[in-house]
Write a protein that holds these residues in place. Structure first.
Motif, short mmCIF file in Angstrom:
data_model
loop_
_atom_site.label_atom_id
_atom_site.label_comp_id
_atom_site.label_asym_id
_atom_site.label_seq_id
_atom_site.Cartn_x
_atom_site.Cartn_y
_atom_site.Cartn_z
N THR A 569 0.84 -1.19 0.00
CA THR A 569 0.00 0.00 0.00
C THR A 569 0.88 1.24 0.00
OG1 THR A 569 -1.64 -1.23 1.29
CG2 THR A 569 -1.90 1.16 1.16
N LEU A 570 0.62 2.13 -0.96
CA LEU A 570 1.38 3.38 -1.11
C LEU A 570 0.43 4.56 -1.01
CD1 LEU A 570 3.51 2.43 -4.27
CD2 LEU A 570 4.18 2.20 -1.87
N HIS A 571 0.88 5.62 -0.38
CA HIS A 571 0.11 6.86 -0.37
C HIS A 571 0.04 7.42 -1.79
CE1 HIS A 571 -0.87 11.11 0.41
NE2 HIS A 571 -1.49 10.64 1.48
N PRO A 572 -1.06 8.05 -2.16
CA PRO A 572 -1.16 8.60 -3.53
C PRO A 572 0.00 9.48 -3.93
CG PRO A 572 -3.30 8.67 -2.45
CD PRO A 572 -2.32 8.20 -1.42
N ASP A 573 0.54 10.28 -3.01
CA ASP A 573 1.67 11.15 -3.36
C ASP A 573 2.91 10.33 -3.70
OD1 ASP A 573 -0.04 13.22 -2.79
OD2 ASP A 573 0.92 13.77 -0.89
N ASP A 574 3.18 9.29 -2.90
CA ASP A 574 4.36 8.45 -3.15
C ASP A 574 4.18 7.64 -4.42
OD1 ASP A 574 5.75 9.26 -0.83
OD2 ASP A 574 4.57 7.87 0.39
N ALA A 575 2.97 7.16 -4.68
CA ALA A 575 2.72 6.41 -5.91
C ALA A 575 2.89 7.30 -7.14
CB ALA A 575 1.31 5.82 -5.88
N VAL A 605 -2.13 4.65 4.34
CA VAL A 605 -0.79 4.90 4.86
C VAL A 605 -0.47 6.37 4.68
CG1 VAL A 605 0.05 2.55 4.43
CG2 VAL A 605 0.30 4.29 2.65
N ARG A 606 0.36 6.89 5.54
CA ARG A 606 0.76 8.28 5.45
C ARG A 606 1.89 8.41 4.43
NH1 ARG A 606 3.13 11.16 9.99
NH2 ARG A 606 4.23 12.15 8.27
#
Length: 653
Positions: A569-575, A605-606
């Protein structure tokens, strides 16, 4: 016929269960309605336990390796042949290298005192042989050590008292997926619920409030909350004066952790820290539930040490429904020394750490490890630095014996495989680490094929080795009576469970300043130790799965189907920064190794944190799992594991 038993798995709940037996076959399994914690309910995993027991894939006969190590190719042999080969190889190793070249590696596949890790079955035999001692560092040792420095015990509060709490902080724990019986007491309380977890879990979503600090910063957050409490003058001066040591020094330490500083460390908004600190200051009783996940990093032991101090500052240790629950194991006063019989050792021996297996197999100081007995464990799936563990197990000069129920990733590297009984097939005694009950397990059915209990396996091997010490041949019931000296075994056996009396917490005065910690080379004051794996990349959390328990059930077809593919699971910003979309196939990697997964893009996730779950088998996951990326190094206290002190990069496959 109804037979009382107990779940042996690595879960705080140690459920009491009832097996229905018809014509010698176990046809039903349910939770024991009479047990005050189990209350008739098992978990989604254990509800399928009889499928495991009767699985066509279960190991039923001894086997010898016929292919290369790791190939999983074996031929069936007799017990006589297996025991002869093991005895011959052990005798030769002892003659050439000494007994310490043998390592009995016990895992948490069973927490039974007779058949499982709590009692180290076979230890008497290995002691007589002068084998190395096994230190089980994979689970809770850092936190246990930290709490002992603070409280003199890791026993903590009675979890049933959560029903009396007004504020409950679930710190790094997800009981709805792992140890769900506590939730009933939490619901009974009507308390305000706070989840502190880097991932928004099933439990977090049911709480009134969720804080997501950066992984490994829990001690700083706790000190920041105490800063708010003390600033408001809400510390309990009477409790502190009568029941603690070192308050002036600890108060100065608390002053260092202002909400502003703690916000910078944890990545939390300063106002959220202040608000929770104010809530703690005005709410009695406040209870904290902290589980093992939060202490699996460089400062994990210190984090639990600080958490143990928090109810000491507020006085909650003196109030029913207040305090901290980590593990109730410290309250059980069983005679496990009578089981292990370390007095049988011919001389002092070295201790080898469970979580440094790869290092020990490849670089052991002193005599090399030449024989490895893997008992109720799957280190290829569960240990840090998966690649090094596999390299160690691949050594042609390492004689490896595995006792197990299924052909795990570790079984594939064995020279001899011995089929073990499962819980409905043998006698055992359990002690919950999430409640205060002893639980009895009565054999309900005969074992299939040629499966033997772990205790019987070592009785037979002792005979084959020509050992004459009478203690090696005690029956399972004799072992249980030695363990339960001072308890009413007959009542326990008849009722299936027995509540024990908890010891005092703290045990003596609470140590804000710990001379024992200082003597061990640590800061005498509770403090904050930052994560060791710092720098670029994402911090990877590998939490317990809702469908697997460690790597048990990792081969169950239905539970694997429910769990789905390995995901991260990745935060949208990191993805977005990596060009990754929801559902993309990705590779998760660092310098230690890599594994394949499917991306889930979510704000659960943050930013800066990635989330996955443990428990998968490498053979069903492209040859590697999350532990391929985890470092084989120690936490601050006790040599604990650092599964959550782990930075990775994620890229498209």
């Amino acid at each position: 016929m109804k037979v009382l038993g107990a779940c042996p798995l690595d879960c705080p709940d140690a459920c009491s269960w009832v097996v229905t037996v018809e014509d010698g076959v176990a046809t039903g399994l349910r939770g024991n309605k009479e047990h005050p914690v189990t209350r008739g309910a098992l978990c989604v995993k254990v509800n399928r336990f009889l499928e495991q027991v009767g699985s066509p894939d279960r190991l039923r006969y001894p086997m010898r390796r016929v292919g290369p190590k790791g190939s999983g190719r074996f031929e069936r042999i007799s017990w006589d042949d297996a025991l002869d080969e093991i005895a011959t190889r052990l005798t030769g190793i002892i003659d050439e290298f000494g007994g310490e070249a043998i390592w009995p590696f016990h895992g948490t596949g069973s927490l039974g005192y007779i058949q499982g890790m709590e009692g180290f079955p076979g230890r008497r035999m290995f002691n007589l042989l002068g084998a190395s001692h096994h230190r089980p560092t994979i689970c809770s040792v850092a936190g246990t050590t930290g709490l002992n420095y603070t409280l003199g015990t890791a026993g903590g509060m009675d979890p049933e008292d959560f029903a009396k709490s007004k504020l409950i902080i679930l710190w790094g724990t997800n009981p709805l997926s792992s140890g769900h019986h506590l939730w009933k007491f939490i619901q009974d309380s009507g308390a305000y619920l706070v989840s502190i977890d880097p991932v928004r879990t099933k439990t977090s979503e049911r709480c009134d409030e969720h804080l997501a600090p950066l992984p490994g910063t829990d001690a700083a957050l706790a000190l920041g909350l105490l800063n708010v409490v003390v600033s408001l003058g809400a510390h309990d001066t009477e409790f502190i004066a009568e029941h603690t040591v070192g308050w002036p020094e600890f108060r100065d330490r608390i002053k260092e952790f202002t909400p502003e500083r703690v916000a910078a460390i944890t990545g939390l908004p300063e106002e959220r820290i202040v608000a929770l600190g104010e809530r703690i200051a005005r709410t009695r009783p406040t209870a904290i539930r902290a589980s093992q996940g939060m202490q699996r990093h460089a400062g994990g032991g210190m984090a639990l040490r600080v958490l143990g101090c928090l109810p000491g500052v507020t006085g909650d240790w003196a109030i029913p429904g207040g305090g901290l629950h980590y593990s109730t194991s410290g309250h059980f006063r069983l005679d496990d020394a009578a089981l292990r019989r370390d007095d049988l050792l011919p001389h002092p021996v070295r201790t080898l750490s469970m979580t440094r297996l790869g290092e020990a197999l490849l670089e052991a100081e002193g005599p090399p490890v030449k024989a490895l007995f893997v008992i109720a464990a799957n280190p290829v799936g569960s240990n840090p630095d998966q690649r090094r563990v596999i390299d160690g197990l691949s050594r042609e000069d390492l004689f490896t014996v595995v006792l197990d129920h299924f052909g795990t990733d570790t079984v594939d590297y064995a020279d001899i495989v011995l089929p073990a009984t499962m819980q409905p097939e043998h006698l055992d005694v359990l002690a919950g680490y999430g409640h205060l009950y002893l639980v009895w397990n009565e054999p309900a059915v005969e074992a299939p094929g040629e499966c033997l209990s772990t205790t019987e396996t070592f009785r037979r091997l002792s005979r084959r080795l020509g050992l004459t010490e009478p203690a090696l041949y005690d029956s399972d019931e004799e072992l249980a009576r030695q363990l339960l000296k001072g308890y009413d075994l007959d009542r326990l056996r008849a009722d299936g469970f027995l509540k024990i009396q908890a010891g005092p917490v703290p045990a003596g005065k609470l140590q804000f300043v710990s001379a024992r910690a200082e003597a061990a080379g640590h800061d005498p004051l509770p403090s904050y130790i930052p994560p060791a794996d710092s720098g670029d990349g994402l911090v990877l959390i590998s939490a317990a799965s809702h469908y697997f328990l460690n790597t048990i059930f990792g081969s169950n077809p239905e539970l694997r189907r429910r769990a789905g593919e390995s995901s991260i699971t990745l935060h949208p910003d990191d993805a977005a920064a990596r060009g990754i979309a929801d559902g993309d196939a990705v590779v998760v990697s660092n310098a230690r190794g890599s594994f394949d997964a499917v991306a889930e893009v979510s704000d659960r996730v943050r930013p800066g944190v990635a989330g996955t779950t443990k428990g998968r088998w490498a053979k069903f996951n492209g040859g590697a799992t999350v532990n391929a990326t985890v470092a084989e190094r120690d936490s601050d206290f006790g040599g604990g594991a650092v599964f959550h002190d782990n930075r990775v990069e994620v890229a498209l496959r």
